[in-house]
Design a protein around this motif. Structure first.
Motif: not given
Length: 179
Positions: A102, A90-92, A69, A64, A104, A82-86
């Motif tokens: 989207q 990182c996905t917006y 953003q 991220c 990524e 907002s970005a989400e990290a796994v």
């Protein structure tokens, strides 16, 4: 080697005559990004540069921190959540009441795996000169390798893929310049 993949998640098999037959040999190098500082980058095209964030204790880079953003929103052409990290992704995503979009970001082995998957599905990838040590661009993806580090940025958008080529190239150059 840095591996940036800016991809549009679309699927239309095509011949892949212009790209090499194997993915770039890029392994994640925490040292390549360890000198950078985390920070919110400015929107692509404003001339500013932002270093990639420092590697985490596990030696991975925060996906991220690769693009801001505002940069993701500029690429998507719409506001994004907002970005989400796994792990190494990182996905917006666009809000549910907005247009389909989207972005990524993938780093390390996950970015390399994305490159291999794009090639495996027959997407045409052409060389993208002047970006990193090695780069390829397709209708839905851009991949760059440099100094053993891999980054991937994918775009999903309901528009003509030709409209995305310039923005994808610009973002690939921006990211490569940060590494």
């Amino acid at each position: 080697m840095i591996f940036i993949s800016l991809g549009l998640a679309g699927c239309g098999a095509s011949d892949d005559d212009d790209a090499t037959s194997s993915p770039p040999s890029a392994t994640e190098s925490a040292g390549a990004a360890a000198g950078g500082n985390a920070g919110a980058g400015a929107a692509a095209g404003d001339g500013s540069t932002t270093a990639l964030p420092a590697a985490s204790p596990g030696g991975t880079v925060n996906p991220c921190g690769v693009i801001s953003q505002p940069e993701a929103e500029q690429l998507a052409g719409t506001a994004l959540a907002s970005a989400e990290a796994v792990d190494e992704t990182c996905t917006y995503v666009a809000p549910p009441n907005g247009p389909t979009a989207q972005v990524e970001v993938r780093v390390g082995q996950t970015a390399q795996n994305y490159y291999a998957a794009e090639r495996g599905t027959g997407h045409q990838l052409r060389p993208l000169p002047g970006v990193g040590d090695e780069a390829f661009i397709g209708d839905y993806a851009v991949f760059v390798t440099q100094d053993g580090f891999s980054v991937s940025v994918s775009l999903v958008r309901s528009n003509d893929p030709a409209e995305n080529r310039g923005p994808l190239e610009d973002l690939a150059r921006t990211i490569a310049g940060r590494l």
